[in-house]
Scaffold this active site. Structure first.
Site, short mmCIF file in Angstrom:
data_model
loop_
_atom_site.label_atom_id
_atom_site.label_comp_id
_atom_site.label_asym_id
_atom_site.label_seq_id
_atom_site.Cartn_x
_atom_site.Cartn_y
_atom_site.Cartn_z
N ARG A 1 -18.64 -12.55 26.17
CA ARG A 1 -19.41 -11.33 26.04
C ARG A 1 -20.54 -11.48 25.04
O ARG A 1 -21.58 -10.86 25.16
CB ARG A 1 -18.47 -10.20 25.61
CG ARG A 1 -19.18 -8.95 25.21
CD ARG A 1 -18.24 -7.77 25.25
NE ARG A 1 -17.56 -7.69 26.51
CZ ARG A 1 -16.28 -7.28 26.65
NH1 ARG A 1 -15.59 -6.93 25.60
NH2 ARG A 1 -15.73 -7.24 27.84
N TYR A 2 -20.31 -12.25 24.02
CA TYR A 2 -21.33 -12.47 22.99
C TYR A 2 -21.88 -13.88 23.20
O TYR A 2 -21.14 -14.77 23.61
CB TYR A 2 -20.70 -12.36 21.60
CG TYR A 2 -20.06 -11.02 21.31
CD1 TYR A 2 -20.85 -9.95 20.92
CD2 TYR A 2 -18.70 -10.83 21.43
CE1 TYR A 2 -20.28 -8.71 20.65
CE2 TYR A 2 -18.11 -9.60 21.16
CZ TYR A 2 -18.91 -8.55 20.77
OH TYR A 2 -18.34 -7.33 20.50
N ARG B 1 -19.85 -16.81 21.09
CA ARG B 1 -18.40 -16.90 20.93
C ARG B 1 -17.65 -16.38 22.16
O ARG B 1 -18.14 -15.51 22.86
CB ARG B 1 -17.94 -16.18 19.66
CG ARG B 1 -18.37 -14.73 19.56
CD ARG B 1 -18.46 -14.35 18.08
NE ARG B 1 -18.62 -12.92 17.86
CZ ARG B 1 -19.77 -12.28 17.95
NH1 ARG B 1 -20.85 -12.93 18.30
NH2 ARG B 1 -19.84 -10.98 17.71
N CYS C 1 4.30 -12.59 24.70
CA CYS C 1 4.25 -11.93 23.40
C CYS C 1 5.66 -11.85 22.83
O CYS C 1 6.64 -11.76 23.57
CB CYS C 1 3.71 -10.50 23.53
SG CYS C 1 1.91 -10.44 23.57
N CYS D 1 3.85 -4.41 22.36
CA CYS D 1 3.35 -3.24 21.65
C CYS D 1 3.09 -2.14 22.67
O CYS D 1 2.43 -2.36 23.68
CB CYS D 1 2.04 -3.55 20.94
SG CYS D 1 2.15 -4.90 19.79
N CYS E 1 -0.66 -1.58 23.54
CA CYS E 1 -1.43 -2.77 23.92
C CYS E 1 -2.64 -2.41 24.77
O CYS E 1 -2.53 -1.69 25.76
CB CYS E 1 -0.55 -3.75 24.69
SG CYS E 1 -1.42 -5.27 25.11
N ARG F 1 -4.19 -4.55 26.50
CA ARG F 1 -4.05 -5.32 27.75
C ARG F 1 -2.74 -4.94 28.45
O ARG F 1 -2.07 -5.76 29.05
CB ARG F 1 -4.10 -6.83 27.47
CG ARG F 1 -5.40 -7.22 26.80
CD ARG F 1 -5.75 -8.69 26.85
NE ARG F 1 -6.95 -8.89 26.06
CZ ARG F 1 -6.99 -9.48 24.86
NH1 ARG F 1 -5.88 -9.98 24.32
NH2 ARG F 1 -8.12 -9.59 24.19
N ASP G 1 -8.22 2.19 22.40
CA ASP G 1 -8.98 2.04 23.65
C ASP G 1 -8.57 3.06 24.72
O ASP G 1 -7.53 3.69 24.64
CB ASP G 1 -8.74 0.64 24.22
CG ASP G 1 -9.49 -0.41 23.44
OD1 ASP G 1 -10.57 -0.09 22.90
OD2 ASP G 1 -8.99 -1.55 23.36
N ASP H 1 -14.44 -0.16 20.48
CA ASP H 1 -14.75 -1.23 21.44
C ASP H 1 -15.27 -0.49 22.68
O ASP H 1 -14.53 0.25 23.32
CB ASP H 1 -13.49 -2.06 21.74
CG ASP H 1 -13.85 -3.53 21.96
OD1 ASP H 1 -14.99 -3.79 22.41
OD2 ASP H 1 -13.01 -4.40 21.70
N LYS I 1 -17.91 -4.44 20.37
CA LYS I 1 -17.47 -3.59 19.26
C LYS I 1 -18.65 -2.90 18.58
O LYS I 1 -19.63 -3.54 18.25
CB LYS I 1 -16.72 -4.46 18.25
CG LYS I 1 -15.47 -5.06 18.86
CD LYS I 1 -14.80 -6.01 17.90
CE LYS I 1 -13.70 -6.77 18.58
NZ LYS I 1 -14.23 -7.84 19.49
C1 PLP Z 1 -13.71 -8.96 19.65
C2 PLP Z 1 -14.25 -9.95 20.54
C3 PLP Z 1 -14.87 -11.10 20.05
C4 PLP Z 1 -14.98 -11.38 18.56
O1 PLP Z 1 -15.77 -10.42 17.95
P1 PLP Z 1 -16.03 -10.51 16.38
O2 PLP Z 1 -16.76 -9.25 16.06
O3 PLP Z 1 -16.83 -11.74 16.16
O4 PLP Z 1 -14.71 -10.60 15.70
C5 PLP Z 1 -15.35 -12.00 20.95
N1 PLP Z 1 -15.28 -11.80 22.27
C6 PLP Z 1 -14.71 -10.69 22.79
C7 PLP Z 1 -14.68 -10.51 24.26
C8 PLP Z 1 -14.16 -9.73 21.94
O5 PLP Z 1 -13.59 -8.64 22.45
#
Ligand code: PLP
Length: 435
Positions: free
Chosen positions: A122-123, A126, A135, A139, A142, A144, A303, A340, A347
């Site tokens: 998504r980013y 990362r 698990c 939880c 959860c 998910r 969520d 989120d 986020k």
């Molecule tokens: C939360 C999340 C991250 C990591 O986000 P940070 O703000 O860097 O902790 C990376 N990918 C996805 C899909 C996420 O939901």
């Protein structure tokens, strides 16, 4: 022997008459004796449900299964389960079957943003890599939930290899977040293999693991596991404490082992109605965390996943909690409150307003006590204009790789981009003069 240890021994004997005290601390014994049905729960805690209640509960666990480690169960106060924060996080509630209009199966669109199975990208820099479908405890809150209890399985090497290949082929990925399920439910050797493969990718700078094991199965943090983790630095761990009651001697010991191995520890809490939606509880929790070398990282608004309606609070409750933390306690004990974004927007941080007003060279601010103050900006400051050419820039960038072009609002602020507005594609705005 303390009260908790006595209670644990008594419970262990009910589960396994031949148990020795040592086995209680064996995480495999704990997993083998997870509580998965209502009758066993009743037998162990002495709590009794009416036939009608039991029927409702059984209907609930058919849809959303239950699994509680004996350890986590032992933290419940059987005298007052209905107000118990541990009970509420692990024991089903028929309210989970109430689906609201706004609820979604996959609210964060993790499946849509998945280029290969197990990866959510998504980013730009990362990825989230789901490496385990197991698990220690299910939880009830959860996010998910749609996947919980879908046969617990561990993806085989072939599947993991697909995710690894995706990461290898994408040099922009500098941060890999292992999640699941719980990555620490994998056997040591398997986890070691995944971490080794990731570490062999030159552009992967940071590896993170998201795990609830220190909270629900602290005995999983064995010396052997720590020895594996320690080989793959820089490795960060985020855990998931929601209430101070979860910070037990066993959890403290697990956190201590991880911190002593040089692993920076963070915590992600979820704001949960009737559990931690109180500034005093949250303050107590963050104090217990930093005392154990865990930095509060995120506080999540719950969520819009199906089955979580009864856990959700207003967003204002989160703001109120942050208002009670910033300035009132240690700066690094304050988590970032985030929503989120439904639909996969990522986020979004929220906090109270501290900026009251602005004029040329003057800013009006308020502090945590309500003192209104001013900051006068320098007359002579001139920001270096960014032409996007670091070689010609007077600032010393001191690194070879020049960053990507800005995206989003950062792009609107950038000197080297002439974009003046962000307009949604296919949105109504583009067609606003059309009939
Ligand atoms: C939360 C999340 C991250 C990591 O986000 P940070 O703000 O860097 O902790 C990376 N990918 C996805 C899909 C996420 O939901």
């Amino acid at each position: 022997m303390g009260y908790l240890a006595l209670k644990q021994l008594e419970m262990a004997k009910k589960l396994d008459s031949s148990v020795a005290l040592l086995q209680w601390k064996d995480w495999k014994w704990q997993m083998g004796h997870a509580i998965r049905d209502i009758r066993t729960f009743e037998r162990l805690t002495g709590v009794e449900f009416s036939d009608e209640e039991r029927e409702e509960l059984e209907k609930t666990i058919q849809r959303f299964p239950m699994s509680i480690t004996p350890y986590y169960l032992s933290l419940i106060n059987p005298g007052d389960v209905r107000n118990d924060p541990v009970f509420k996080q692990c024991f089903p509630s028929p309210a989970e079957l109430i689906i609201e209009k706004c609820d979604m199966e996959d609210p964060l669109a993790e499946d849509r943003d998945s280029p290969v199975e197990g990866i959510t990208h998504r980013y730009p820099d990362r990825v989230l890599f789901l490496v385990s479908n197991v698990c220690a405890m299910y939880c009830r809150h959860c996010t998910r939930k749609r996947k919980v209890g879908n046969v617990d399985y561990i993806p085989d090497r072939e599947r993991i290899e697909k995710g690894l290949r995706y990461i290898r082929n994408n040099p922009r990925i500098r941060d890999v977040l292992l999640s699941g399920g719980d990555p620490l439910m994998l056997p040591d050797e398997y986890l070691d293999w995944i971490l080794t493969e990731l570490r062999n990718i030159p552009h992967v700078e940071v590896i993170r693991i998201g795990t609830r094991v220190p909270v629900v199965l602290p005995y999983r943090i064995t010396d052997d596991l720590v020895a594996v983790l320690k080989k793959h630095h820089p490795l960060w761990i985020n855990t998931h404490f929601n209430h101070p009651k979860e910070m037990t001697p066993a959890s403290r010991e697990a956190l201590c082992k991880l911190a002593d191995a040089g692993i920076p520890l963070g915590n992600q809490s979820v704001l949960l109605a009737g559990i931690n939606d109180c500034p005093e509880i949250m303050k107590n929790l963050v104090h217990r965390l930093v005392q154990n070398r865990v930095r509060p990282y995120y506080l999540f608004q719950c969520d819009l996943a199906e089955g979580l309606a009864h856990f959700r609070t207003s967003v204002s409750k989160g703001i109120e909690i942050i208002e009670n933390l910033i300035g009132h306690t240690t700066g690094f004990a304050v988590p970032t409150f985030v929503v989120d974004a439904p639909g996969g927007g990522g986020k979004i941080p929220l906090m109270p307003n501290y900026l009251i007003s602005l004029a040329t060279n003057k800013v009006v601010l308020r502090n945590y006590e309500g003192v209104i103050t001013t900051y006068t900006e320098p007359d002579m400051y001139r920001s270096v204009k960014c032409e996007g050419d670091c070689d010609k820039c007077p600032l010393d960038y001191s690194t070879e790789d020049v960053g990507d072009k800005e995206v989003g609002i950062a792009r609107l602020l950038s000197d080297r981009d002439s974009t003046i507005a962000l307009v949604p594609k296919n949105g109504r705005y583009t067609n606003r003069y059309h009939v």
